[in-house]
Design a protein around this motif. Structure first.
Motif, PDB file in Angstrom:
ATOM      1  N   ASP A   1      25.742  39.469  53.210  1.00  0.00           N
ATOM      2  CA  ASP A   1      24.413  39.692  52.643  1.00  0.00           C
ATOM      3  C   ASP A   1      24.242  39.033  51.284  1.00  0.00           C
ATOM      4  N   HIS A   2      25.161  39.275  50.358  1.00  0.00           N
ATOM      5  CA  HIS A   2      25.026  38.730  49.000  1.00  0.00           C
ATOM      6  C   HIS A   2      26.377  38.730  48.296  1.00  0.00           C
ATOM      7  N   PRO A   3      27.174  37.692  48.451  1.00  0.00           N
ATOM      8  CA  PRO A   3      28.521  37.645  47.874  1.00  0.00           C
ATOM      9  C   PRO A   3      28.527  37.622  46.340  1.00  0.00           C
ATOM     10  N   PHE A   4      29.634  38.109  45.776  1.00  0.00           N
ATOM     11  CA  PHE A   4      29.860  37.990  44.336  1.00  0.00           C
ATOM     12  C   PHE A   4      31.357  37.926  44.078  1.00  0.00           C
ATOM     13  N   MET A   5      31.735  37.524  42.874  1.00  0.00           N
ATOM     14  CA  MET A   5      33.152  37.479  42.517  1.00  0.00           C
ATOM     15  C   MET A   5      33.408  38.484  41.404  1.00  0.00           C
ATOM     16  N   PHE A   6      34.687  38.874  41.226  1.00  0.00           N
ATOM     17  CA  PHE A   6      35.042  39.768  40.139  1.00  0.00           C
ATOM     18  C   PHE A   6      36.403  39.373  39.598  1.00  0.00           C
ATOM     19  N   LEU A   7      36.700  39.798  38.378  1.00  0.00           N
ATOM     20  CA  LEU A   7      37.991  39.527  37.778  1.00  0.00           C
ATOM     21  C   LEU A   7      38.322  40.594  36.759  1.00  0.00           C
ATOM     22  N   ILE A   8      39.619  40.743  36.467  1.00  0.00           N
ATOM     23  CA  ILE A   8      40.095  41.610  35.394  1.00  0.00           C
ATOM     24  C   ILE A   8      40.715  40.694  34.356  1.00  0.00           C
ATOM     25  N   LYS A   9      40.311  40.871  33.097  1.00  0.00           N
ATOM     26  CA  LYS A   9      40.695  39.960  32.027  1.00  0.00           C
ATOM     27  C   LYS A   9      41.143  40.753  30.816  1.00  0.00           C
ATOM     28  N   GLU A  10      42.177  40.284  30.143  1.00  0.00           N
ATOM     29  CA  GLU A  10      42.570  40.851  28.857  1.00  0.00           C
ATOM     30  C   GLU A  10      41.688  40.168  27.823  1.00  0.00           C
ATOM     31  N   ASP A  11      40.882  40.958  27.102  1.00  0.00           N
ATOM     32  CA  ASP A  11      39.823  40.398  26.278  1.00  0.00           C
ATOM     33  C   ASP A  11      40.297  39.682  25.016  1.00  0.00           C
TER      34      ASP A  11
ATOM     35  N   THR B   1      43.169  37.901  24.493  1.00  0.00           N
ATOM     36  CA  THR B   1      43.768  36.592  24.795  1.00  0.00           C
ATOM     37  C   THR B   1      42.913  35.770  25.751  1.00  0.00           C
ATOM     38  N   GLY B   2      42.035  36.438  26.517  1.00  0.00           N
ATOM     39  CA  GLY B   2      41.233  35.741  27.516  1.00  0.00           C
ATOM     40  C   GLY B   2      41.967  35.530  28.830  1.00  0.00           C
ATOM     41  N   MET B   3      43.163  36.087  28.970  1.00  0.00           N
ATOM     42  CA  MET B   3      43.979  35.907  30.172  1.00  0.00           C
ATOM     43  C   MET B   3      43.356  36.637  31.356  1.00  0.00           C
ATOM     44  N   VAL B   4      43.103  35.913  32.454  1.00  0.00           N
ATOM     45  CA  VAL B   4      42.596  36.514  33.685  1.00  0.00           C
ATOM     46  C   VAL B   4      43.796  36.997  34.479  1.00  0.00           C
ATOM     47  N   LEU B   5      43.826  38.318  34.776  1.00  0.00           N
ATOM     48  CA  LEU B   5      44.963  38.924  35.451  1.00  0.00           C
ATOM     49  C   LEU B   5      44.750  39.077  36.954  1.00  0.00           C
ATOM     50  N   PHE B   6      43.508  39.212  37.377  1.00  0.00           N
ATOM     51  CA  PHE B   6      43.192  39.449  38.783  1.00  0.00           C
ATOM     52  C   PHE B   6      41.793  38.932  39.027  1.00  0.00           C
ATOM     53  N   SER B   7      41.584  38.281  40.179  1.00  0.00           N
ATOM     54  CA  SER B   7      40.234  37.847  40.525  1.00  0.00           C
ATOM     55  C   SER B   7      40.043  37.967  42.034  1.00  0.00           C
ATOM     56  N   GLY B   8      38.805  38.081  42.431  1.00  0.00           N
ATOM     57  CA  GLY B   8      38.489  38.183  43.841  1.00  0.00           C
ATOM     58  C   GLY B   8      37.000  38.046  44.037  1.00  0.00           C
ATOM     59  N   HIS B   9      36.568  38.156  45.272  1.00  0.00           N
ATOM     60  CA  HIS B   9      35.137  38.130  45.546  1.00  0.00           C
ATOM     61  C   HIS B   9      34.836  39.034  46.738  1.00  0.00           C
ATOM     62  N   ILE B  10      33.622  39.530  46.754  1.00  0.00           N
ATOM     63  CA  ILE B  10      33.145  40.377  47.839  1.00  0.00           C
ATOM     64  C   ILE B  10      32.172  39.546  48.655  1.00  0.00           C
TER      65      ILE B  10
END
Length: 181
Positions: free
Chosen positions: A153-163, A165-174
């Motif tokens: 219906d309407h995909p999106f992405m998500f991520l978890i980031k340490e603010d 340092t800017g390090m992205v720890l996890f990402s995904g999409h629905i």
């Protein structure tokens, strides 16, 4: 997360971003989860391309307006997707699953009828819990496989980031948020 008062959303050209900050621990690290929602249903590939190719994209698109929370789960039947990617032998009459069972006679008459995938992510006051599992259904040849339609219906992405340092720890999409519970 610290409270509902510290969840933020902003709208940018062609997409929206939701930020859910986590409760800060004893050290100086600060973690947040970010959801990137394209303005159009088929906009996820272009948004992922922008996020991955434009330097500083994530830091330039951090939300400022307060909002409330949600949780998401998603599941789908993956057989047609896997076949489309070229994994066809386990689903065919030529499948040989003798190494998976004790009887070579039974194993030579088995094939994969379907594969299901389920994932979830739950965000609450203590943090984030995420998980995923896949299951293969084995059937005797000749039995019809169950068909399940999948509508994105309407995909999106998500991520978890340490603010800090800017390090992205996890990402995904629905891919299909209408399946969220």
């Amino acid at each position: 997360m610290t409270s509902k008062k510290k969840q933020f959303v902003s709208q940018f050209d062609g997409f929206k971003v939701l930020a859910l900050p986590y409760k800060q621990g004893e050290d100086k690290r600060r973690f947040s989860m970010y959801f990137f929602l394209p303005g159009v249903k088929d906009g996820l590939p272009a948004l992922v391309e922008k996020a991955g190719s434009e330097s500083g994209f994530l830091n330039r698109h951090l939300p400022q307006q307060k909002v409330e929370v949600f949780k998401i789960s998603f599941g789908f039947e993956a057989s047609n997707t896997l076949k489309g990617l070229g994994l066809v032998l386990p689903f065919s009459n030529e499948a040989d699953l003798t190494e998976m069972v004790e009887s070579s006679v039974v194993g030579s008459n088995l094939s994969v009828s379907s594969i299901f995938h389920q994932s979830f992510i739950e965000v609450n006051e203590q943090g984030t819990e995420a998980g995923a599992a896949s299951v293969g259904v084995i059937a005797l040849r000749g039995l019809p496989a169950e068909k399940i339609d999948f509508v994105a219906d309407h995909p999106f992405m998500f991520l978890i980031k340490e603010d800090l340092t800017g390090m992205v720890l996890f990402s995904g999409h629905i891919v299909d948020p209408s399946q969220a519970s």
